[in-house]
Motif scaffolding. Structure first.
Motif, short mmCIF file in Angstrom:
data_model
loop_
_atom_site.label_atom_id
_atom_site.label_comp_id
_atom_site.label_asym_id
_atom_site.label_seq_id
_atom_site.Cartn_x
_atom_site.Cartn_y
_atom_site.Cartn_z
N ARG A 1 0.32 -1.56 -0.45
CA ARG A 1 0.46 0.10 0.24
C ARG A 1 0.57 1.01 0.24
O ARG A 1 0.29 2.65 -0.84
N LEU A 2 2.12 0.90 1.03
CA LEU A 2 2.71 1.95 0.74
C LEU A 2 3.59 2.27 -0.81
O LEU A 2 3.39 3.96 -1.22
N GLN A 3 3.63 1.73 -1.50
CA GLN A 3 4.12 1.99 -2.60
C GLN A 3 3.17 2.22 -4.10
O GLN A 3 3.04 2.82 -4.40
N ALA A 4 1.97 1.94 -3.48
CA ALA A 4 0.63 1.92 -4.20
C ALA A 4 1.29 4.09 -4.33
O ALA A 4 0.68 5.11 -5.10
N VAL A 5 0.79 4.13 -3.06
CA VAL A 5 -0.03 5.26 -2.16
C VAL A 5 1.64 6.45 -3.32
O VAL A 5 1.27 7.31 -3.47
N LEU A 6 2.64 5.71 -2.72
CA LEU A 6 4.23 6.68 -3.58
C LEU A 6 4.38 6.79 -4.94
O LEU A 6 5.04 7.86 -5.48
N ALA A 7 3.68 5.87 -5.73
CA ALA A 7 3.59 5.84 -6.98
C ALA A 7 2.72 7.17 -7.70
O ALA A 7 2.52 7.89 -8.67
#
Length: 489
Positions: free
Chosen positions: A442-448
């Protein structure tokens, strides 16, 4: 002793000591007298309200009477004028809740004006041989603060003796009141008592009744004295609380993160949310150390636990790193030295952290060298929107002697962002389901979603996503650090 006085004899059914135990807990003033109206028992309320009464003396105070049998009578004594027990209860409750010195002094004056006097002043010592006055009068809405010299206060005969705790009280006549070194209103009858706690004089309480109110009665003077005792306890507690708060503020200032420096070619941004919100500090920490050549060392870490104990240990780790940077800048070697220093100092808390150095590249990007001590791997947001974990192997820091650290290098192109974070981000629990974690994916998706954003906007986007996930729930320490190569153009 008067005839017929019988102390601790027994009446039919209940012995006199039993009556004493019964009336001692009553808030109302009660005296038990014999058939000759001689006092045998006074409960604490009666002793407080009528200090002139003594067992073995005739009762002369008006009272409501109730026969107890065998010649004994319970006398419910009238409350003296000017002595309002409810007032002292109110004073005790209000002053007990005051922790600020100024608020306490104002409350002391306001309560006295409401119940005891036409005018009131609290005089307390001030620096450089001065005294501080907090004073007011009925009909005004403000307690005024002023300072004068001790010599000015000495114009009132006996006031300095009260202020120093040398005498238990002082009475000022009409002729003395106008000499008060502040605009203390019309002359009248004044009474002062010292504010003493633990043998230390904290100041003086002065109450004034305007003419033609007449002098204070003995009962009123006793009420003033007892109110002064309440005021002294409250003032001493407020002073102690203030001193403790100042100590905490000094210690906290050393534990709080320092402002980020301006690093050439680099945009930096952070978010810092300790779990112990009132303490404002926690086990997470970050630092950026700028060197004269424009390069820098950055670190983000997490001490096991949270709250003040973790905060103190994080301060120890930060100071150790700051010192070690004087002799070593290579990230992995820094972690070896830090681990050895903490273990030698008897550290009982382990720390995870990422240490990195950055050097600006000729093309405007950044060359980074990273080492990790058991910390979640940073995430690199590329210009095209992909997110890559930057893994550097290493064990936790501060508890084991045999631990290994590896370095890894990465290039951050202009506009790209490296995000360091604590596990308070990935282990944040959903408001709707406390078993579900925010997690790395989820963190990677938000960062993207932050592609093209500047460092501060990226931090804000991630922070809001995590707190939306948490809702009002409690959380662990949450810390973010974004290192971004300045976008071209």
């Amino acid at each position: 002793m008067a005839q017929g006085h019988r102390v601790d004899t027994e009446a039919p059914g209940i012995a006199l000591p039993a009556w004493r135990r019964l009336v001692d807990g009553l808030r109302e003033a009660v005296a038990i007298v014999d058939e000759d109206d001689v006092i045998a028992v006074l409960n604490p309320a009666a002793t407080t309200l009528h200090p002139a009464l003594r067992p073995g003396t005739p009762l002369t105070t008006p009272a409501r009477r109730q026969a107890l049998g065998d010649g004994w009578t319970a006398c419910y004594l009238d409350t003296p004028a000017g002595w309002d027990r409810a007032f002292l209860d109110e004073a005790l409750n209000r002053l007990a809740s005051a922790t600020d010195r100024a608020d306490t002094l104002k409350a002391v004056v306001e309560l006295a004006l409401a119940h005891l006097a036409d005018q009131c002043a609290v005089i307390v010592p001030a620096p450089r041989g001065r005294v501080e006055w907090w004073y007011g009068a009925k009909g005004t809405t403000e307690v005024v603060r002023a300072r004068t010299t001790r010599q000015s206060a000495g114009l009132v005969t006996g006031l300095l003796d009260v202020l120093d705790g040398a005498v238990p009280h002082a009475v000022f006549g009409r002729e003395s009141t106008p000499d008060l070194p502040v605009d203390f209103g019309e002359p009248g009858h004044a009474h002062a008592v010292p504010l003493v706690k633990g043998g230390t004089s904290l100041g003086a309480l002065v109450v004034v009744r305007r003419v033609p109110g007449g002098p204070f009665t003995a009962a009123e003077i006793d009420a003033i004295r007892r109110y002064g005792d309440h005021a002294a306890r409250a003032l001493e507690a407020a002073i102690r609380h203030g001193e403790q708060s100042r100590v905490v503020d000094v210690l906290r200032a050393d534990l709080l993160p320092k402002p980020l420096p301006d690093v050439p070619g680099t945009l930096l941004a952070t978010a810092y949310h300790p779990a112990a919100r009132r303490a404002e500090v926690g086990g997470d920490f970050y630092d950026v150390h700028l060197r004269e050549d424009g390069s820098a060392t950055f670190v983000l870490g997490d001490v096991c636990g949270n709250g003040l104990e973790a905060a103190v240990h994080s301060g120890r780790v930060r100071r150790s790193l700051h010192t070690l940077l004087l002799v070593e800048q290579r990230p992995a070697h820094l972690l070896y030295l830090l681990n050895a220093a903490l273990v030698a100092a008897g550290s009982k808390l382990f720390t995870t952290l990422v240490v990195g150095t950055l050097v600006q590249a000729d093309d405007g990007g950044l060359h980074l060298t990273l080492a990790s001590g058991g910390h979640p791997p940073p995430m690199l947001l590329h210009a095209g929107g992909t997110v890559e974990e930057v893994v550097a192997r290493g064990g936790i820091v501060g508890v084991l002697t045999d631990v290994r650290f590896q370095e890894t290098t990465v290039t951050v192109k202009p506009g790209e962002t490296l995000l360091l974070y604590s596990d308070g981000i990935t282990e944040a629990r959903a408001e709707s389901n406390r078993e579900e974690l925010f997690g790395e994916e989820r963190l990677q998706a938000v960062l993207a979603e932050c592609t093209g954003q500047r460092a501060d906007a990226t931090i804000d986007t991630v922070r809001r996503a995590v707190f939306d996930w948490l809702g009002p729930s409690e959380h662990d320490d949450i810390t973010l650090l974004a290192v971004q190569a300045v976008p071209s153009g």
